[in-house]
Scaffold this motif. Structure first.
Motif, PDB file in Angstrom:
ATOM      1  N   LEU A   1     123.792  -9.728  59.459  1.00 16.02           N
ATOM      2  CA  LEU A   1     124.410  -8.691  58.651  1.00 16.02           C
ATOM      3  C   LEU A   1     124.057  -8.831  57.170  1.00 16.02           C
ATOM      4  CD1 LEU A   1     126.259  -6.224  58.803  1.00 16.02           C
ATOM      5  CD2 LEU A   1     128.227  -7.758  58.520  1.00 16.02           C
ATOM      6  N   GLU A   2     124.011 -10.071  56.672  1.00 14.36           N
ATOM      7  CA  GLU A   2     123.708 -10.259  55.254  1.00 14.36           C
ATOM      8  C   GLU A   2     122.272  -9.802  54.928  1.00 14.36           C
ATOM      9  OE1 GLU A   2     123.406 -14.404  57.246  1.00 14.36           O
ATOM     10  OE2 GLU A   2     124.662 -12.594  57.352  1.00 14.36           O
ATOM     11  N   VAL A   3     121.366  -9.937  55.891  1.00 11.25           N
ATOM     12  CA  VAL A   3     119.993  -9.465  55.687  1.00 11.25           C
ATOM     13  C   VAL A   3     119.971  -7.939  55.663  1.00 11.25           C
ATOM     14  CG1 VAL A   3     117.652  -9.429  56.643  1.00 11.25           C
ATOM     15  CG2 VAL A   3     119.004 -11.539  56.715  1.00 11.25           C
ATOM     16  N   MET A   4     120.758  -7.315  56.547  1.00  6.59           N
ATOM     17  CA  MET A   4     120.855  -5.853  56.542  1.00  6.59           C
ATOM     18  C   MET A   4     121.368  -5.343  55.202  1.00  6.59           C
ATOM     19  SD  MET A   4     122.411  -4.847  60.259  1.00  6.59           S
ATOM     20  CE  MET A   4     121.682  -5.379  61.802  1.00  6.59           C
ATOM     21  N   HIS A   5     122.423  -5.978  54.686  1.00  9.13           N
ATOM     22  CA  HIS A   5     122.979  -5.560  53.408  1.00  9.13           C
ATOM     23  C   HIS A   5     121.963  -5.725  52.280  1.00  9.13           C
ATOM     24  CE1 HIS A   5     127.367  -6.232  54.919  1.00  9.13           C
ATOM     25  NE2 HIS A   5     126.922  -5.001  55.162  1.00  9.13           N
TER      26      HIS A   5
END
Length: 312
Positions: A46-50
Motif C-alpha cells: 500500500l505504501e508503494v501505491m501511495h
C-alpha cells in the motif's frame, strides 16, 4: 492520456486491442510526445501505491474487478443500445461492432453534439435517449458496485465507507468519431474540496490556480461552473490535445488495457481520449466513476444521475 477506463474495449477471450495514440482532432501526435503508464498489481504494498499516486498522479491497476463482470456489462450495454442502429447487423452485441454510418450521429449527448449541430435526426435522437437511459439501467450498478472495486477504494483511501457520486458517465466512442478534449476532474467538482478519487497525464494544480485568479470577480455560482466565461466551449482545457501537450511541455501517457483494468487518477490529472482507429470497427466503451468520503464535504451537485446539459 488514458484512452478509457473501467469498461475496456476488449473482446471476451482476447487481449487488449492496440490503441496507439496516432491522431487528435487537429492532427497527429509525434512519438516523442508520448509515454506509457506504469502498471501496478493488486499485491503491491500500500505504501508503494501511495508513493506512486502522489508522484505520478495515477494508479493503473491490473485485473482489479473480475473480467467476466466487465464483459457482462459490455454485452448488456450494447444490447440496450441496439435499437438505435448503432451496431452492425448480424454481429454479437458484446463485440460492439459499429454499423459504419456517419459517426457524427453517434456523438455522446451534450456539448459535442451541440457544437456539431446534430439535430432533427430520429436515429441520432434515439441513440442519445438510450445512452442517457443506460445510466439508470439495471446492468450498470452491477458494474459500479463490484465488491473488489469498492474494497480497493476503501483500502487505498483509508475511508471506512465510500460513496460513489451518482453523476457518472458511460462513454462510447465509435470509430473515427470526435474525441474527449483535455480536462481534469476538479474543473467540474469545484463546489467541493479536491478529495475525490476517480476510477479513469499530470499537469498539476497550477492550471487551477490560474483559473482561480481569472475567476476572482465571478459570482459564487459562476466560479464553481466548469462552463464559465474563462473556460473553452464545452468546459474543456483544450480541444487540441497535441498543442496542449506541447505548451505544457509534458507527455501524454498511454497503455494497452483490457477488461478488468482500472486507472485511478487524481483530481488534477489532465486526461483526454484519442481517436478510435480500431481496424475491426469495435466501439470503445468506458466509464468514469468518482468516489468520495461521505463523512467529509464534497460536491453534492454530483449526487444526481447524469442528465443531458444539466450544467455540471
Amino acid at each position: 492520456m488514458t484512452p478509457g477506463a473501467l469498461v475496456a474495449d476488449t473482446l471476451p477471450g482476447g487481449a487488449a486491442l492496440s490503441k496507439p495514440l496516432t491522431q487528435s482532432n487537429f492532427g497527429p501526435t509525434q512519438p516523442e510526445t508520448v509515454g506509457y503508464l506504469q502498471p501496478t498489481s493488486a499485491d503491491t504494498p500500500l505504501e508503494v501505491m501511495h508513493e506512486r499516486y502522489q508522484r505520478d498522479g495515477y494508479l493503473f491497476m491490473k485485473h482489479l474487478p473480475p473480467k467476466e463482470k466487465v464483459i457482462e456489462c459490455r454485452r448488456a450495454y450494447f444490447e440496450h443500445m441496439a435499437p438505435s442502429g448503432l451496431l452492425k447487423p448480424g454481429t454479437d452485441a458484446v463485440e460492439g461492432t459499429y454499423c459504419g454510418t456517419d459517426s457524427r450521429k453517434y456523438l455522446p449527448p451534450g456539448n459535442l453534439r451541440r457544437l456539431f449541430g446534430i439535430k432533427d435526426d430520429p436515429q441520432s435522437e434515439k441513440y442519445a435517449e438510450l445512452m442517457i437511459g443506460a445510466h439508470e439501467a439495471d446492468f450498470y450498478p452491477k458494474l459500479t458496485e463490484i465488491p473488489e472495486l469498492r474494497a480497493f477504494v476503501r483500502k487505498f483511501t483509508g475511508w471506512k465507507r465510500e460513496t460513489m457520486l451518482q453523476r457518472s458517465m458511460l462513454r462510447a466512442f465509435v470509430p473515427n468519431s470526435e474525441l474527449t478534449p483535455g480536462h481534469y476532474d476538479q474543473m467540474y467538482l469545484r463546489a467541493g474540496p479536491p478529495t475525490s478519487l476517480t476510477a479513469w497525464v499530470p499537469i498539476g494544480p497550477a492550471t487551477e490556480e490560474q483559473f482561480k485568479r481569472d475567476n476572482h470577480n465571478l459570482t459564487d455560482k459562476e466560479r464553481v461552473s466548469a462552463f464559465n466565461k474563462n473556460m473553452n466551449d464545452g468546459g474543456f482545457l483544450s480541444c487540441d490535445v497535441v498543442e496542449y501537450g506541447q505548451q505544457a511541455k509534458r507527455k501524454w501517457l498511454i497503455i494497452e488495457y483490457e477488461a478488468g483494468d482500472v486507472i485511478f487518477n487524481s483530481r488534477w490529472m489532465v486526461h483526454a481520449s484519442c481517436k478510435n482507429k480500431d481496424s475491426e470497427a469495435s466501439i470503445r466503451l468506458a466509464t468514469d466513476l468518482r468516489f468520495v468520503n461521505p463523512n467529509e464535504p464534497y460536491d453534492t451537485r454530483w449526487m444526481r444521475i447524469y442528465r443531458l446539459l444539466d450544467g455540471v
